[in-house]
Design an enzyme around this catalytic site. Structure first.
Site, mmCIF file in Angstrom:
data_model
loop_
_atom_site.group_PDB
_atom_site.id
_atom_site.type_symbol
_atom_site.label_atom_id
_atom_site.label_comp_id
_atom_site.label_asym_id
_atom_site.label_seq_id
_atom_site.Cartn_x
_atom_site.Cartn_y
_atom_site.Cartn_z
ATOM 1 N N HIS A 1 -43.397 -8.888 17.407
ATOM 2 C CA HIS A 1 -42.936 -9.039 16.023
ATOM 3 C C HIS A 1 -41.483 -9.515 15.957
ATOM 4 O O HIS A 1 -40.839 -9.356 14.928
ATOM 5 C CB HIS A 1 -43.104 -7.716 15.266
ATOM 6 N N GLU B 1 -33.641 5.741 25.202
ATOM 7 C CA GLU B 1 -32.669 6.491 25.999
ATOM 8 C C GLU B 1 -32.193 5.658 27.195
ATOM 9 O O GLU B 1 -30.993 5.642 27.517
ATOM 10 C CB GLU B 1 -33.305 7.819 26.449
ATOM 11 N N ASN C 1 -6.896 18.163 17.512
ATOM 12 C CA ASN C 1 -8.190 17.509 17.700
ATOM 13 C C ASN C 1 -8.846 17.457 16.325
ATOM 14 O O ASN C 1 -8.920 18.474 15.649
ATOM 15 C CB ASN C 1 -9.035 18.354 18.666
ATOM 16 N N GLY C 2 -9.281 16.284 15.886
ATOM 17 C CA GLY C 2 -9.930 16.178 14.573
ATOM 18 C C GLY C 2 -9.260 15.105 13.739
ATOM 19 O O GLY C 2 -8.577 14.221 14.259
ATOM 20 N N ARG D 1 -13.391 14.861 27.266
ATOM 21 C CA ARG D 1 -13.385 14.860 25.800
ATOM 22 C C ARG D 1 -12.623 13.673 25.214
ATOM 23 O O ARG D 1 -12.695 13.409 24.008
ATOM 24 C CB ARG D 1 -12.762 16.162 25.279
ATOM 25 N N CYS E 1 -10.818 14.664 22.035
ATOM 26 C CA CYS E 1 -9.558 15.315 22.353
ATOM 27 C C CYS E 1 -9.804 16.684 23.002
ATOM 28 O O CYS E 1 -10.620 17.466 22.555
ATOM 29 C CB CYS E 1 -8.665 15.519 21.142
ATOM 30 N N GLU F 1 -23.875 2.410 27.418
ATOM 31 C CA GLU F 1 -22.637 3.194 27.492
ATOM 32 C C GLU F 1 -21.989 3.165 28.876
ATOM 33 O O GLU F 1 -20.767 3.281 28.982
ATOM 34 C CB GLU F 1 -22.818 4.627 26.971
ATOM 35 N N LYS G 1 -16.999 12.704 25.096
ATOM 36 C CA LYS G 1 -18.183 13.535 25.292
ATOM 37 C C LYS G 1 -18.624 14.216 24.007
ATOM 38 O O LYS G 1 -19.789 14.282 23.685
ATOM 39 C CB LYS G 1 -17.862 14.584 26.361
ATOM 40 N N TRP H 1 -8.628 11.240 22.329
ATOM 41 C CA TRP H 1 -9.551 10.170 21.952
ATOM 42 C C TRP H 1 -9.010 9.669 20.620
ATOM 43 O O TRP H 1 -9.019 10.393 19.613
ATOM 44 C CB TRP H 1 -10.978 10.699 21.802
ATOM 45 N N LYS I 1 -28.280 4.575 27.760
ATOM 46 C CA LYS I 1 -27.540 4.882 29.004
ATOM 47 C C LYS I 1 -26.900 3.618 29.565
ATOM 48 O O LYS I 1 -25.749 3.624 29.987
ATOM 49 C CB LYS I 1 -28.472 5.462 30.077
HETATM 50 O O1 M6R Z 1 -23.161 17.024 21.942
HETATM 51 P P1 M6R Z 1 -24.283 16.296 21.295
HETATM 52 O O2 M6R Z 1 -25.586 16.490 21.984
HETATM 53 O O3 M6R Z 1 -24.421 16.611 19.823
HETATM 54 O O4 M6R Z 1 -23.905 14.754 21.402
HETATM 55 C C1 M6R Z 1 -24.677 13.785 20.776
HETATM 56 C C2 M6R Z 1 -24.333 12.403 21.286
HETATM 57 O O5 M6R Z 1 -22.994 12.100 21.005
HETATM 58 C C3 M6R Z 1 -24.558 12.267 22.805
HETATM 59 O O6 M6R Z 1 -25.870 12.590 23.143
HETATM 60 C C4 M6R Z 1 -24.246 10.823 23.272
HETATM 61 O O7 M6R Z 1 -25.165 9.940 22.723
HETATM 62 C C5 M6R Z 1 -24.267 10.764 24.807
HETATM 63 N N1 M6R Z 1 -22.990 10.323 25.291
HETATM 64 C C6 M6R Z 1 -25.243 9.813 25.343
HETATM 65 O O8 M6R Z 1 -25.238 9.805 26.736
#
Ligand code: M6R
Length: 601
Positions: A499, A476, A101-102, A27, A2, A483, A596, A75, A480
């Site tokens: 394994h 990683e 937000n929250g 956000r 949010c 998502e 985000k 969100w 990527k």
């Molecule tokens: O703001 P932060 O670094 O704490 O966020 C952590 C994760 O939510 C963030 O890295 C998320 O995994 C990314 N969207 C990945 O691309």
């Protein structure tokens, strides 16, 4: 999670509110809405729409002229992403609007009591309980909205940023925060409230941090901050170090692409002035272990950090998923150094793990990208990454700079514990200094990879293999792709394949393999792993610093110290995920279901 924006000043509020929402849309983008006072004492003008901000903009017809207003981009947590559940929420008279937000944890109990008193609810949200509560509290406090907000905050459980505006007193916007972000933008004859400075960066670079459980009341010419008992508090002012262009796409088709290309600069900015030592005021000698806590991409950076800090500093390092950490009551004490890593500095899972560690007397050294964020403020020391604003939901340049922060901490530990010679430190520093140019080199040669990626756009599943630091890099790469491309993707340690995971390989399964430094024993082992998947029909894309005969597709990266290889090898993985998302017609910067900054647990 949010985005929240409020404006009160000399201009028509609609423009800065919508502009702020546009910059905060990263956000959350389940719905968007605004509240603007129409006429003193009359119901507020409200427009809200499910879906992206664009839907709200399209729906906005003639709006009343007003010098104040609030806006929200959501969100969804409680209640689906519908028009009715969109914020702002109104009291029964339609004169008080609230955005949030929250999560309000005790909302059901509050709703039950408020309904008994005759309040009518329209939505399924937790937020609506707060607007009704605030409406009653305002009456009890003779129309003083800030006093009402203080009263209400004491009754709330959970995490929140709240902003409220009332039609009887339209120049005032009142905000409050607990565990969720809220900053004040200090303008000239105008003031702002927002979740993130990006919302008002084109209007002012002067901002004010708000602390936990503080209430702020802004008008065009005043800012009053109090704690929940009503005592005045002096907030901490700061200057925003980047400008509005940093939060624009600047000719790139997506923020993510721009951010991928900004990595050489972000790395250089994070290194600058730090290779001769860090000014951290932390006594490293007192620690017998280090625990890194983080989520998602930041967690993957922490995994790489473990290899570097243990190797250079000769100290045990554990890496923990922040969301799991406190629930297993881990053993730690004042001899533990805890390193939370967070781009936003607001991730609730990481914040809660940090607080748990603090309660056990551990020292906290956070790695954050956002100045004045909650995680940074609650730490004993902060190593800021200098990635600049990262707008795309998928993290790229923040990851690169988190890796750099890990190396800088590894070097600092080794300096303080005397585990590396001066010459070794000099050599590592020189290698770090070369990274921006090496990333640049990769970026200049990625074009063919974009073509290759498109060939796999219909693959059912993509696997990523790595060994040593290549393993977290593989994680990683898979994160990527999941998502952004919404494809099944998994990262494996090459040696683990036999394994179990090798059963996933079928004719044509794309496998992205990250080769360790050439000539090493690990490179030989990885070469065998590649042959194993090829023998079962996989199509292998190899990322390596030297030629690899068995590759179906080959991506060359410059030679580098093995520990630093993730800074380079992740770049093609980011490009693959980006290109795949584009090829599949996905929204690159705002992938479905994500936000985000994850400010709920
Ligand atoms: O703001 P932060 O670094 O704490 O966020 C952590 C994760 O939510 C963030 O890295 C998320 O995994 C990314 N969207 C990945 O691309």
């Amino acid at each position: 999670m949010c985005g929240i924006v409020g404006y009160t000043g000399k201009d028509s509020a609609l423009t800065p509110v919508i502009e702020g929402l546009r910059r905060l849309e990263y956000r959350g983008y389940d719905s968007a809405g605004i509240a603007i006072p129409a006429e003193i004492g009359k119901p507020l003008f409200i427009e809200k729409r499910s879906g992206k901000l664009k839907n709200l903009e399209d729906a906005l017809g003639k709006t009343p002229k007003s010098n104040s207003g609030i806006g929200h981009t959501r969100w969804a947590t409680h209640g689906g992403p519908t028009d009715t559940n969109a914020h702002p929420h109104l009291d029964n008279e339609g004169k008080l609007a609230l955005i949030h937000n929250g999560i309000i944890e005790n909302y059901e109990q509050l709703r039950y009591e408020l309904e008994k008193k005759g309040h009518k609810f329209k939505s399924e949200t937790d937020t609506e309980s707060v607007v009704h509560l605030l409406s009653d509290a305002r009456k009890e406090n003779n129309g003083d909205l800030a006093a009402a907000m203080r009263q209400v905050c004491k009754q709330l459980k959970g995490s929140f940023t709240l902003l409220a505006i009332h039609a009887d007193d339209p120049t005032h916007i009142v905000g409050a925060r607990r565990n969720s972000p809220l900053v004040v933008g200090i303008g000239d004859g105008e003031n702002f409230l927002a979740s993130d400075v990006a919302a008002f960066i084109s209007h002012t670079k002067k901002a004010l941090e708000l602390g936990q459980d503080q209430v702020v009341d802004i008008t065009p010419t005043s800012i009053e901050v109090t704690d929940l008992s009503g005592q005045k508090v002096t907030g901490k002012e700061f200057e925003i170090s980047w400008d509005a262009t940093a939060a624009e796409r600047g000719g790139f088709s997506h923020f993510m692409l721009k951010e991928i290309y900004e990595q050489p600069k972000a790395i250089a900015d994070t290194l600058i002035g730090r290779l001769s030592g860090l000014d951290l005021k932390i006594k490293f000698k007192k620690f017998n272990k280090i625990v890194i806590i983080a989520c998602g991409t930041a967690y993957n950076a922490g995994l790489v950090g473990k290899y570097a800090i243990e190797k250079w500093g000769n100290i045990p390092v554990d890496v923990e998923l922040a969301s799991e950490y406190r629930y297993r009551e881990p053993s730690l004490d004042k001899k533990t150094l805890v390193i939370p890593i967070s781009q936003s500095g607001e991730t609730m899972d990481t914040l809660m793990a940090l607080r748990y560690a603090k309660s056990k007397n551990a020292t906290i050294l956070s790695v954050c990208n956002t100045n004045g964020s909650t995680i940074a403020r609650e730490s004993d020391a902060v190593l800021y990454t200098h990635a600049g604003p990262e707008i795309a939901v998928a993290s790229t340049k923040a990851f690169a700079t988190q890796l750099i922060a890990m190396y800088l901490i590894g070097l600092e530990v080794s300096r303080k514990l005397g585990t590396l010679t001066k010459n070794e430190i000099k050599q590592i520093s020189e290698e770090l200094n070369q990274l921006p140019a090496k990333v640049e080199q990769i970026l200049e040669t990625v074009e063919p990879l974009r073509q290759t990626t498109r060939k796999f756009k219909s693959a059912e599943s993509v696997l990523f293999l790595g060994r040593h630091v290549g393993y977290p890099t593989a994680l990683e790469g898979a994160l990527k792709l999941k998502e952004l491309a919404y494809m099944h993707a998994e990262g494996f340690a090459g040696g683990e394949l036999k394994h179990g995971p090798i059963a996933l390989i079928d004719q044509g399964t794309p496998v992205v393999a990250i080769m360790p430094t050439s000539g090493s024993l690990l490179a030989e082992k990885m070469a065998s792993n590649i042959q194993e998947v090829k023998a079962r029909g996989a199509i292998v894309i190899v990322i390596s610093e030297s030629d690899f005969a068995g590759a179906d597709h080959f991506i060359r990266i410059p030679k580098v110290n093995q520990l630093m290889q993730p800074v380079l090898s992740v770049v093609p993985l980011q490009v693959i995920a980006y290109e795949m998302a584009v090829a599949r017609g996905n929204d690159v910067d705002q992938p479905r279901n994500l936000a985000k900054s994850v400010t709920v647990e």
